[in-house]
Design an enzyme around this catalytic site. Structure first.
Site, PDB file in Angstrom:
ATOM      1  N   HIS A  58       0.877  -1.169   0.000  1.00  0.00           N
ATOM      2  CA  HIS A  58       0.000   0.000   0.000  1.00  0.00           C
ATOM      3  C   HIS A  58       0.919   1.226   0.000  1.00  0.00           C
ATOM      4  O   HIS A  58       2.018   1.186   0.555  1.00  0.00           O
ATOM      5  CB  HIS A  58      -0.834  -0.043   1.288  1.00  0.00           C
ATOM      6  CG  HIS A  58      -1.900   0.988   1.394  1.00  0.00           C
ATOM      7  ND1 HIS A  58      -1.629   2.311   1.656  1.00  0.00           N
ATOM      8  CD2 HIS A  58      -3.251   0.888   1.294  1.00  0.00           C
ATOM      9  CE1 HIS A  58      -2.789   2.981   1.715  1.00  0.00           C
ATOM     10  NE2 HIS A  58      -3.776   2.140   1.491  1.00  0.00           N
ATOM     11  N   ASP A  84       3.163  -3.651   7.959  1.00  0.00           N
ATOM     12  CA  ASP A  84       1.853  -3.028   7.798  1.00  0.00           C
ATOM     13  C   ASP A  84       0.816  -4.133   8.050  1.00  0.00           C
ATOM     14  O   ASP A  84       0.623  -5.009   7.209  1.00  0.00           O
ATOM     15  CB  ASP A  84       1.740  -2.458   6.379  1.00  0.00           C
ATOM     16  CG  ASP A  84       0.319  -2.057   6.023  1.00  0.00           C
ATOM     17  OD1 ASP A  84      -0.578  -2.141   6.882  1.00  0.00           O
ATOM     18  OD2 ASP A  84       0.112  -1.660   4.862  1.00  0.00           O
TER      19      ASP A  84
END
Lengths: 152, 448
Positions: B149, B230
């Site tokens: 991302h 993440d």
């Protein structure tokens, strides 16, 4: 329920049979615009002869609204003067930003009135404007490069 | 046309769960049932979370960690109790948990430790003991993956631009898994003695791929690098224990796990948090302030400048309580294990249904092995925006575009995709509505 009002026949027709697509030479200015939220891209060239728009050529990839909008842009503006083209663009932007409350003027907008339904979908307005914003950017660059130095 | 489904093991009692989420009872776009398939972007909130926030504001509201009055005490206790609840969820010590605005800020907090330590070291300014670990030199390397991302990519690009470090990345294969053995873009091809950071997603927000964090972390630690994970798409969806995971930091967001927006979490090993210079500075993160300079509080306060988001922390604590109280319909599993089993069953059903559709191409792993509940696909001949528009017209809310993973889409040769993500309130019927909607899009645009 509103799919047909959004995707008018004119829009689907321009999407499936885009007018004037493909990059051509010669040109006076070229720009590359993207829609960062979805990754749609458009390269657009403007060719002027004096103050007449002799060609708008473009290539890119994106959704039906953005691609059809570029096709309508080509059809509406080529052959017009820059002033008329900018006035049409202003009318189109006003329509798109009107949240469905602006009454479109077909005399000014031509086939571009078909995009009136898009204004009710804020997330799609950027799609419809991609080509028009690219054109506005390109024509301002083309005009700027052609404007002779003002004599002192 | 509602299909009747035979019982599928592992599912939650979806009707009972959905009843806890007021928003799911509203209709959209002309009376259609809301089929919310965008929890990967943000989840909906159960009434217990809304009540917890409201209760905080109606009974206990005050600025936490300041003031000595009763409300300040109660507010501070509520805020710190939420920290303990959330820490326990991931097997962490309470003091290792830092509250941030969102996961993006949590990841930036770590990345700024590197650029700030580097800048201070260059000028010989004071740094916490052990901060050398965060000082980068030109030519040092930061490793990410091609499926990140933007929130776990752009901050590291920025660190590189500020310090002269070099960004490298692990590639993916055509199935959307990390290509760890690739001779050029594999794990051991990109890791080296100059690697200082390895940052990767635990689960891809686009493909659903669950990455082998432990394998990557062990290799990274072997060359002395720190590992930043993440965990936005994993903590809300599966049991996580930070000790087992092997990372040095994990970041996740509250709003993706039934909690409020405006709160994210950074977990870090305490010895590392202690060695990091501050990120945002100002009130309540200090130890002593003089005109000549300041010293800073120990973690986690060092990283929580200003009046924090207390109500959101309380809301997130309530969300964790809610998740942990969930049980499978057959009573076999509870908590995040039940959530994972539920999503596994939905994902298997969705993958199977979409794979059978002509003109639909799944991107990402085709089976449910090491795979979460993000299902992305391309409908041949229809741009994702247009697919999403037709789905929306029927009340099916999905994400369209590149989902903040533009390089991943470029790698897969896809400009934009349609993504459905499932959570605790989604059932098999939602998958059926998705499939019917895609079929309608195909007929509307005349491609099937």
């Amino acid at each position: 329920m509103d799919l047909e009002s959004l995707y008018q026949e004119i829009i689907l027709d321009h999407y499936k049979r885009p007018r004037g697509r493909g990059l051509r030479e010669p040109f006076d200015a070229e720009v590359h615009h993207v829609n960062p939220t979805c990754g749609d891209e458009l390269t657009l060239r403007v060719t002027l002869d004096g103050d007449v728009i002799t060609d708008i050529s473009y290539d890119g990839q994106g959704c039906s609204i953005s691609q059809a909008s570029a096709s309508v842009l080509h059809e509406q503006l080529v052959g017009e003067t820059v002033a008329t083209g900018l006035a049409t663009t202003d009318a189109f932007v006003t329509l798109m930003q009107g949240r469905g409350r602006v009454e479109p003027d077909e005399d000014v907008l031509g086939d571009a009135v078909a995009f009136a339904g898009v204004a009710k979908y804020p997330a799609r307005v950027k799609c419809a404007l991609l080509g028009w914003m690219a054109w506005k950017d390109a024509v301002s660059q083309a005009v700027a490069s052609e404007t002779p130095e003002v004599a002192p | 046309m509602t299909a009747v489904h035979a019982p599928v093991s592992g599912l939650l009692d979806v009707e009972r769960v959905a009843a806890d989420f007021p928003i799911l009872s509203r209709t959209v776009r002309g009376g259609n049932r809301l089929v919310y398939l965008d929890s990967g972007a943000t989840s909906q909130k159960p009434v217990s979370v809304l009540d917890a926030e409201r209760d905080f504001y109606t009974r206990h509201n005050a600025a936490v960690h300041r003031g000595a009055h009763l409300l300040a005490e109660e507010a501070t206790d509520a805020y710190e109790a939420a920290r303990a609840t959330i820490a326990a969820l991931i097997g962490a010590e309470t003091r290792e948990l830092v509250f941030t605005k969102n996961a993006t800020e949590a990841l930036n907090l770590v990345s700024y430790a590197f650029s700030n330590a580097t800048a201070k070291a260059q000028h010989g300014r004071p740094l916490p003991s052990g901060a050398e670990r965060f000082v980068l030199r030109p030519g040092d390397e930061i490793v990410v993956t091609e499926m990140e991302h933007h929130a776990n990519l752009v901050p590291w690009q920025e660190v590189c631009d500020k310090t002269g470090a070099v960004l490298r990345w692990i590639g993916i294969d055509d199935q959307g898994r990390l290509d760890l053995d690739h001779p050029e873009h594999g794990l051991h091809a990109v890791l080296g003695e100059r690697t200082r950071v390895v940052a990767l997603a635990h689960q891809s927000n686009v493909l659903g791929t669950v990455t082998p964090v432990r394998v990557v972390a062990d290799a990274a630690h072997a060359v002395g690098a720190l590992v930043v994970v993440d965990a936005c798409q994993s903590v809300p969806h599966m049991p996580i224990d930070v000790a087992d995971l092997g990372a040095d930091y994990i970041a996740f967001s509250g709003h993706k796990m039934l909690g409020p927006s405006g709160i994210g979490v950074l977990w870090g090993r305490y010895d590392l948090l202690e060695a990091m210079p501050p990120f945002l500075t100002g009130g309540s993160m200090i130890e002593v302030v003089r005109m000549e300079g300041s010293t800073f509080a120990p973690p986690p306060q060092r990283f929580e400048a200003g009046v924090p988001m207390a109500a959101q922390a309380v809301g997130l604590g309530a969300a964790v309580d809610y998740l942990q109280a969930l049980t499978s319909a057959d009573g076999s599993l509870s908590g995040l294990a039940a959530v994972a089993a539920h999503e596994h069953a939905l994902t298997a059903y969705a993958l199977g249904s979409l794979a059978e559709m002509p003109g639909v191409r799944l991107i990402g792993p085709a089976d449910t092995t090491s795979r979460g509940a993000a299902v992305s696909f391309v409908v041949e001949g229809i741009h994702a925006h247009d697919v999403g528009q037709v789905l929306d017209d029927r009340g099916v809310e999905v994400r369209v575009g590149h989902h903040c993973a533009w390089p991943l889409h470029r790698r897969l040769g896809v400009a934009a995709s349609t993504r459905a993500t499932f959570y605790v309130y989604n059932g098999l019927r939602d998958v059926d509505d998705l499939v019917a909607g895609v079929r309608h899009a195909q007929s509307f645009f005349g491609v099937a």
